[in-house]
Design a protein around this motif. Structure first.
Motif, PDB file in Angstrom:
ATOM      1  N   THR A 278       8.200  -4.259  -0.511  1.00  0.00           N
ATOM      2  CA  THR A 278       8.503  -3.436   0.662  1.00  0.00           C
ATOM      3  C   THR A 278       8.707  -2.007   0.189  1.00  0.00           C
ATOM      4  N   ILE A 279       8.400  -1.069   1.061  1.00  0.00           N
ATOM      5  CA  ILE A 279       8.603   0.324   0.665  1.00  0.00           C
ATOM      6  C   ILE A 279      10.015   0.791   0.986  1.00  0.00           C
ATOM      7  N   ASP A 280      10.833  -0.058   1.628  1.00  0.00           N
ATOM      8  CA  ASP A 280      12.228   0.283   1.877  1.00  0.00           C
ATOM      9  C   ASP A 280      12.982   0.257   0.557  1.00  0.00           C
ATOM     10  N   ALA A 281      13.733   1.324   0.253  1.00  0.00           N
ATOM     11  CA  ALA A 281      14.353   1.489  -1.053  1.00  0.00           C
ATOM     12  C   ALA A 281      15.860   1.316  -0.957  1.00  0.00           C
ATOM     13  N   VAL A 282      16.442   0.791  -2.018  1.00  0.00           N
ATOM     14  CA  VAL A 282      17.896   0.663  -2.096  1.00  0.00           C
ATOM     15  C   VAL A 282      18.491   2.000  -2.507  1.00  0.00           C
TER      16      VAL A 282
ATOM     17  N   GLN B 281      -1.725   4.186   7.706  1.00  0.00           N
ATOM     18  CA  GLN B 281      -1.749   5.560   8.191  1.00  0.00           C
ATOM     19  C   GLN B 281      -0.604   6.387   7.638  1.00  0.00           C
ATOM     20  N   ASN B 282       0.556   5.766   7.546  1.00  0.00           N
ATOM     21  CA  ASN B 282       1.739   6.532   7.184  1.00  0.00           C
ATOM     22  C   ASN B 282       2.504   5.925   6.032  1.00  0.00           C
ATOM     23  N   GLY B 283       1.901   5.006   5.343  1.00  0.00           N
ATOM     24  CA  GLY B 283       2.634   4.371   4.277  1.00  0.00           C
ATOM     25  C   GLY B 283       2.570   5.096   2.964  1.00  0.00           C
ATOM     26  N   SER B 284       1.694   6.071   2.842  1.00  0.00           N
ATOM     27  CA  SER B 284       1.567   6.782   1.570  1.00  0.00           C
ATOM     28  C   SER B 284       2.799   7.606   1.324  1.00  0.00           C
ATOM     29  N   LEU B 285       3.369   7.463   0.167  1.00  0.00           N
ATOM     30  CA  LEU B 285       4.630   8.142  -0.140  1.00  0.00           C
ATOM     31  C   LEU B 285       4.448   9.264  -1.131  1.00  0.00           C
ATOM     32  N   GLY B 286       3.263   9.733  -1.267  1.00  0.00           N
ATOM     33  CA  GLY B 286       3.074  10.906  -2.093  1.00  0.00           C
ATOM     34  C   GLY B 286       2.319  10.683  -3.366  1.00  0.00           C
ATOM     35  N   ASN B 287       1.851   9.489  -3.637  1.00  0.00           N
ATOM     36  CA  ASN B 287       1.108   9.234  -4.863  1.00  0.00           C
ATOM     37  C   ASN B 287      -0.376   9.327  -4.582  1.00  0.00           C
ATOM     38  N   PRO B 288      -1.107  10.200  -5.209  1.00  0.00           N
ATOM     39  CA  PRO B 288      -2.520  10.324  -4.932  1.00  0.00           C
ATOM     40  C   PRO B 288      -3.305   9.084  -5.310  1.00  0.00           C
ATOM     41  N   THR B 289      -2.785   8.264  -6.193  1.00  0.00           N
ATOM     42  CA  THR B 289      -3.509   7.071  -6.599  1.00  0.00           C
ATOM     43  C   THR B 289      -3.217   5.892  -5.704  1.00  0.00           C
ATOM     44  N   GLY B 290      -2.204   6.006  -4.849  1.00  0.00           N
ATOM     45  CA  GLY B 290      -1.836   4.907  -3.982  1.00  0.00           C
ATOM     46  C   GLY B 290      -1.173   3.762  -4.690  1.00  0.00           C
TER      47      GLY B 290
ATOM     48  N   LEU C 226      12.916  13.081  -6.014  1.00  0.00           N
ATOM     49  CA  LEU C 226      12.305  11.948  -5.359  1.00  0.00           C
ATOM     50  C   LEU C 226      12.878  11.822  -3.961  1.00  0.00           C
ATOM     51  N   THR C 227      12.077  11.312  -3.012  1.00  0.00           N
ATOM     52  CA  THR C 227      12.540  11.169  -1.643  1.00  0.00           C
ATOM     53  C   THR C 227      12.385   9.733  -1.194  1.00  0.00           C
ATOM     54  N   ARG C 228      13.326   9.325  -0.368  1.00  0.00           N
ATOM     55  CA  ARG C 228      13.264   7.975   0.176  1.00  0.00           C
ATOM     56  C   ARG C 228      12.181   7.918   1.247  1.00  0.00           C
ATOM     57  N   PRO C 229      11.654   6.739   1.560  1.00  0.00           N
ATOM     58  CA  PRO C 229      10.659   6.620   2.641  1.00  0.00           C
ATOM     59  C   PRO C 229      11.244   7.096   3.956  1.00  0.00           C
TER      60      PRO C 229
ATOM     61  N   LYS D 213       0.831  -1.207   0.000  1.00  0.00           N
ATOM     62  CA  LYS D 213       0.000   0.000   0.000  1.00  0.00           C
ATOM     63  C   LYS D 213       0.864   1.254   0.000  1.00  0.00           C
ATOM     64  N   GLY D 214       0.502   2.151  -0.890  1.00  0.00           N
ATOM     65  CA  GLY D 214       1.105   3.483  -0.864  1.00  0.00           C
ATOM     66  C   GLY D 214       2.583   3.490  -1.073  1.00  0.00           C
ATOM     67  N   ARG D 215       3.074   3.062  -2.226  1.00  0.00           N
ATOM     68  CA  ARG D 215       4.515   3.088  -2.476  1.00  0.00           C
ATOM     69  C   ARG D 215       4.844   3.973  -3.665  1.00  0.00           C
ATOM     70  N   SER D 216       4.204   5.076  -3.750  1.00  0.00           N
ATOM     71  CA  SER D 216       4.324   5.857  -4.981  1.00  0.00           C
ATOM     72  C   SER D 216       5.632   6.603  -5.087  1.00  0.00           C
ATOM     73  N   ARG D 217       6.280   6.907  -3.961  1.00  0.00           N
ATOM     74  CA  ARG D 217       7.459   7.761  -4.029  1.00  0.00           C
ATOM     75  C   ARG D 217       8.744   6.962  -4.155  1.00  0.00           C
ATOM     76  N   VAL D 218       8.641   5.640  -4.115  1.00  0.00           N
ATOM     77  CA  VAL D 218       9.830   4.814  -4.261  1.00  0.00           C
ATOM     78  C   VAL D 218      10.228   4.771  -5.724  1.00  0.00           C
ATOM     79  N   VAL D 219      11.507   4.902  -5.974  1.00  0.00           N
ATOM     80  CA  VAL D 219      11.990   4.956  -7.350  1.00  0.00           C
ATOM     81  C   VAL D 219      12.137   3.555  -7.904  1.00  0.00           C
ATOM     82  N   GLY D 220      11.754   3.359  -9.153  1.00  0.00           N
ATOM     83  CA  GLY D 220      11.953   2.079  -9.800  1.00  0.00           C
ATOM     84  C   GLY D 220      13.417   1.883 -10.122  1.00  0.00           C
ATOM     85  N   PHE D 221      13.957   0.740  -9.843  1.00  0.00           N
ATOM     86  CA  PHE D 221      15.363   0.454 -10.095  1.00  0.00           C
ATOM     87  C   PHE D 221      15.436  -0.424 -11.334  1.00  0.00           C
ATOM     88  N   LEU D 222      15.927   0.102 -12.417  1.00  0.00           N
ATOM     89  CA  LEU D 222      15.829  -0.515 -13.719  1.00  0.00           C
ATOM     90  C   LEU D 222      17.076  -1.300 -14.056  1.00  0.00           C
ATOM     91  N   ASP D 223      16.909  -2.314 -14.813  1.00  0.00           N
ATOM     92  CA  ASP D 223      18.013  -3.164 -15.229  1.00  0.00           C
ATOM     93  C   ASP D 223      18.787  -2.479 -16.336  1.00  0.00           C
TER      94      ASP D 223
END
Length: 1038
Positions: A113-117, A148-157, A134-137, A46-56
């Motif tokens: 997980t919302i924890d980001a590398v 309650q606090n998992g939303s990382l800034g994405n309005p769509t969740g 972009l900001t880390r969690p 739930k609510g992981r919008s601010r985590v950056v995608g780590f691309l290959d």
């Protein structure tokens, strides 16, 4: 399909340089394979919008393959998707997605997980040049419930990310391009129209020394510039940006104006140099006015070109012309002709070399005056740094381009100096008939070559190194190519300065260091061009063009550039000396001591060139520095000044811990229980009056709401308030259930080594009789705790009260240190008075007295505080009156003894009053008033059974027993009597400082003690009750 290289299918612009901004999109389904437990996966995702995608990177290729800037890279994930593709939505958005599950590839180590590398995007500043930050969690988002606090800034969740490719400003990624710019700026008109004259004046030997000296300065500065430029991302602003981000806004703001002005004046120098070379058949007016006319027309043309812009291709053409002119000169030097000999050019001859090897200074010129004229020819080294904002990779381009440009141009200058000094004589008449006729008296090098130019010693010759500024055209194989080279050098150098000055000035104005100049911060067009700065630079350049004397303009620029170089070198030394972990330049070929030597060398050269001009330059820098320091711009760039201050503070704190306290060095260091600082300004202002620049002041705040998210915001806001009011204090909040526990925490923990409070300062609890007596118990016990910890205690009472938080509307009752309850009737009556008293100690006090009632010896704190107050300008007109207790038959003796003691303490006083009637019984109606005051708080144990009385006393320890009243009857009468004497003697005092009565802990109830303090201090001017810890704070020994 795995490993297939993606292609960009977007209808965006074909330009190859883009910016990346992250945007969110509609929610997509979570893959079933994300977790073996579906419900768990759903909760965790739930609510992981601010985590950056780590691309290959293997699947996607390099960043440049998809048009991203090279420093926007994507690290490969540990777990790889089966197939990854890059596709366009048709809306201009380009998405990187997992084709197998049709979801965006975002998993961290393959787990939901919302924890980001680690990712570079997390470390960008807010105003990131390559897109939205972009900001880390946060920690709270990771450890608290995701609902309650998992939303990382994405309005769509949704946990999906898409990358929107934006076309950004054109940026240059080429060290060679920066090198070309530096070389174009260094190879200015000095190369063609003053180099030969410098050789004639200083000789080949000293000319090489001048070149090497200038090259030494520029090389050290180049190394320092490279070190600063590779210590982080460099934006536009050139020398200003480098210095301001290293040494802070004070130095940066000072040198920014100087450097921008120097570049503007440099435009005039290059244009005047070009105007000197323009050969007209007939003078339009006279020589100086012709230079002004040609110079004005030229600078107008240059302004148009700079506004329109010049592509790098055109600059390469200019460089080719310059190189062609230089090669043309060297080729011509090997092709002497007979018709050039009368004008002083004979080709390479040892006799000419030996004659021109030594100096021949004329017209009051000296080594350093000639150096001052030459030095601007070496000042183009910052041309690349000045456009740092236009470089894609300034960290790589600036060191390589700058140092190579210094090397190549330095060798070129040396080669031309040796060449010119080996084939051209100093003086020539230009007359073919001036051949040798007297071989005895003719000893010059020209004599050995068949010409006698001895008549030139009388003056009037127009040819030779000393007389013909355009002798290089004579030597060259094709003269017009030298003229073209001069025009190219003028065009390139003047344009570089005309572009650099506005950009530096724009960067300075954007930082709002000088608020009045913010109008020049505005940019125009996609490249944010400073058009207003161009106009200002044009005006300054035009003003100096009207001087029309190159030898006058050049020394002016030399001082300004040397000052800039000195600060750049000092920046590196300062940053290295500060030993900040953030000082990690990737350019390793620098040395802090070499940089310091470079800074000193620049300053020495400034004064040797022209001491008064150097003095004026330094005074201007000092004035600007003082102005910026006074204004204190609201910026924080992590400068080395901050790092060095921290180092020094830490070192001094550690040094102090090894030194025992001495009475001579005692200073009141106050812990002020003020709550929010703006709630009790009068208390802070009074304490600040005797601690400013003398002792430590800490504003303690005991809060009952342990809201850890708000505490940092409150801390920053309150500290800003203190700084804005120029109150030199620290704000320290703690969480506790009540005032006493919070005060215990502050008393024990606040401070660092010897920098810790020794005096507790509180406001008098005016509303104690209307509140809960448990609060009084807590209040009095906090005082006892302070004494137990060997603190002095001071309590300030204003009749109207100290707390103005309700007036200001800045909080409710539970924001304060302890409960504040007042009825609406009292509020209406008191608020107007409190509004006045809140600024009572902020204004100048005027003539009056500070009455010191030093009744008990507490070590001298009661006397020291008034003395410190009278040293302040606000209290400077007040005089100290001392009141002491004594016997009626020894008044004169006691007065003399106290006068002797005060004189030994070196404390001025206006009067000493001995109170012989201090033990007289108080008036009867005052005793009745006190009896009415304590009545609600008496235990009245005689009216109840002993067991019930003991139970009530245990439940309400603040109750006053009959035995207690009888035991302390004399002390009670003394407080009543002292209040009568205070009203009699000190009713007009500006401030009363009085020894605070003590109560035996565990024997005197808090209610009785509070009644003593109430009775003693009521209906009086501002009263400060003081009790030291009975350790001496005054001494009369040296």
């Amino acid at each position: 399909m795995s490993g297939q290289k993606p292609s960009l299918k977007s209808g965006a612009s074909s330009q190859s340089r883009f910016q990346v901004a992250v945007v969110t999109e509609a929610s997509s389904t979570t893959p079933a394979s994300a977790s073996t437990d579906g419900s768990r996966a759903q909760d965790e995702s739930k609510g992981r919008s601010r985590v950056v995608g780590f691309l290959d990177s293997g699947a996607l290729g390099s960043a440049m393959d998809i048009g991203l800037p090279p420093d926007v890279s994507h690290e490969p994930d540990t777990t790889k998707s089966d197939s990854i593709s890059l596709h366009s939505t048709g809306t201009g958005h380009t998405h990187i997605s997992d084709s197998h599950s049709n979801t965006y590839y975002m998993r961290t180590f393959g787990h939901n997980t919302i924890d980001a590398v680690p990712n570079i995007e997390f470390y960008r500043q807010t105003a990131a040049p390559f897109g939205e930050k972009l900001t880390r969690p946060s920690l709270s988002e990771l450890k608290e419930d995701g609902n309650q606090n998992g939303s990382l800034g994405n309005p769509t969740g949704d946990s999906s990310l898409s990358y929107m490719i934006q076309v950004g400003p054109f940026r240059v990624n080429c060290p060679l391009c920066l090198q070309i710019r530096c070389m174009l700026n260094i190879w200015g008109v000095m190369l063609f129209i003053r180099m030969s004259w410098i050789v004639g004046q200083a000789g080949i030997g000293l000319t090489i020394a001048i070149i090497l000296m200038a090259t030494l300065v520029t090389t050290i500065t180049g190394l320092s510039t490279s070190a600063i430029a590779t210590n982080g991302f460099v934006r536009g602003g050139g020398a200003y940006y480098l210095i301001s981000r290293s040494l802070g806004p004070e130095f940066g703001g000072s040198i920014g104006l100087i450097f921008a002005f120097a570049n503007a004046v440099a435009v005039a120098m290059y244009v005047v140099g070009f105007a000197e070379t323009v050969d007209v058949d007939a003078l339009m007016t006279d020589e100086l006015n012709d230079i002004r006319i040609v110079g004005t027309l030229t600078v107008i043309l240059l302004l148009g070109i700079s506004v329109a812009g010049m592509e790098w291709e055109a600059k390469i053409v200019l460089l080719v012309i310059l190189l062609g002119a230089i090669v043309n000169y060297f080729l011509g030097s090997f092709m002497p002709t007979e018709h050039k000999e009368p004008k002083g050019f004979f080709g390479y001859h040892t006799a000419i070399l030996l004659e021109n090897l030594v100096p021949d200074f004329r017209d009051e010129e000296t080594f350093f005056s000639v150096f001052a004229i030459f030095f601007p020819a070496a000042t183009g080294i910052l041309a690349g740094a000045n456009i740092s904002g236009d470089l894609t990779d300034p960290q790589s381009a600036i060191p390589k381009g700058t140092l190579l440009a210094i090397l190549i141009t330095g060798l070129t200058y040396v080669a031309i100096a040796i060449s010119a000094g080996s084939c051209i004589v100093r003086d020539a008449t230009g007359d073919v008939n001036d051949t040798v006729s007297d071989t005895v008296n003719c000893t010059d090098a020209a004599c050995t070559l068949g010409y006698d130019f001895s008549i030139c010693k009388e003056g009037g010759c127009q040819y030779g190194l000393m007389n013909d500024f355009q002798v290089m055209s004579l030597v060259s194989g094709f003269g017009p190519l030298i003229t073209a080279g001069i025009f190219s050098a003028t065009l390139s150098s003047a344009l570089a300065s005309l572009v650099s000055a506005p950009k530096v000035f724009q960067a300075l104005c954007k930082d709002n260091i000088y608020p009045g100049l913010s109008v020049f911060a505005k940019g125009y067009g996609k490249n944010n061009e400073p058009l207003r700065g161009y106009v200002l630079t044009f005006a300054i350049g035009l003003a100096f063009i009207l001087i029309a004397e190159l030898n006058i303009i050049a020394p002016i620029i030399s001082n300004f550039f040397l000052a800039s170089y000195a600060l750049i070198n000092f920046s590196v030394f300062h940053a290295s000396m500060a030993n900040s972990p953030g000082w990690r330049p990737s350019f390793k070929y620098y040395n802090m001591w070499v940089s310091l030597a470079g800074a000193i060398l620049c300053c020495v050269v400034m004064f040797v060139i022209n001491w008064w001009a150097a003095l004026v330059t330094l005074l201007i820098i000092l004035a600007l520095y003082i102005y910026v320091s006074y204004k204190k711009p609201d910026v924080n760039w992590g400068s080395s000044t901050q790092a060095l201050i921290y180092n020094q503070a830490l070192t001094h704190c550690l040094n102090l811990t090894g030194v025992e306290d001495h009475v001579k060095n005692f200073r009141p260091q106050c812990l002020v229980l003020a709550g929010y600082p703006n709630a009790r300004p009068a208390l802070l202002q009074l304490v600040h009056s005797f601690t400013k620049n003398i002792g430590l002041m800490v504003c303690g705040h005991v809060s009952r709401r342990p809201n850890f998210k708000e505490v940092l915001q409150d801390h920053a806001r309150c500290q800003r308030w203190l700084n804005k009011k120029r109150i030199k204090a620290f704000y320290t909040p703690v969480f506790s259930d009540n005032l006493r526990h919070g005060a215990q925490l502050l008393l024990q923990a606040v401070g660092l080594g010897r920098l810790k409070p020794n005096t507790l300062v509180m406001g008098f609890k005016n509303n104690w009789s209307d509140g809960d007596m448990r609060d009084v118990e807590i209040y009095i016990n906090a005082i006892h705790d302070a004494f137990d910890l060997q603190f002095g205690v001071a309590i300030l009472r204003l009749q109207e009260g100290l707390d103005i938080s309700h007036i200001q509307g800045q909080g409710t009752c539970h924001h304060l240190c302890f409960r504040h309850r007042e009825t609406s009737r009292m509020q209406t009556q008191k608020f107007l008075g409190r509004q006045v008293t809140s600024t009572q100690f902020k204004k100048k006090q005027g003539k009056g007295t500070i009455d010191v009632w030093w009744l008990f010896d507490d070590g001298g704190l009661t006397l020291l505080i008034p003395y410190l107050l009278t040293n302040r300008s606000k209290w400077g007109d007040c005089r100290i009156r001392v009141f002491i207790g004594g016997k009626i038959n020894r008044i004169d003796h006691d007065r003399r003894v106290m006068a002797t003691l005060l004189s030994r303490f070196r404390i001025d006083f206006s009067d000493i009053n001995v109170l012989g009637d201090i033990n007289t019984k108080p008036k009867k109606h005052n005793k009745l008033t006190f009896k009415e005051l304590i009545e609600p708080y008496r235990l009245k144990e005689d009216d109840m059974e002993q067991e019930a009385a003991e139970r009530l006393k245990a439940q309400e320890p603040w109750r006053i027993t009959d035995n207690e009243l009888e035991l302390y009857k004399a002390k009670t009468n003394r407080q009543i009597r002292l209040n009568e004497l205070l009203k009699e003697h000190s009713s007009t005092a500006k401030l009363i400082v009085m020894s605070m009565p003590l109560a035996r802990k565990g024997t005197v109830s808090s209610a009785l003690y509070m009644c003593w303090l109430e009775t003693l201090s009521k209906d009086l001017p501002p009263l400060l009750l003081v009790r030291g810890n009975h350790q001496s704070v005054l001494t009369f020994y040296s």
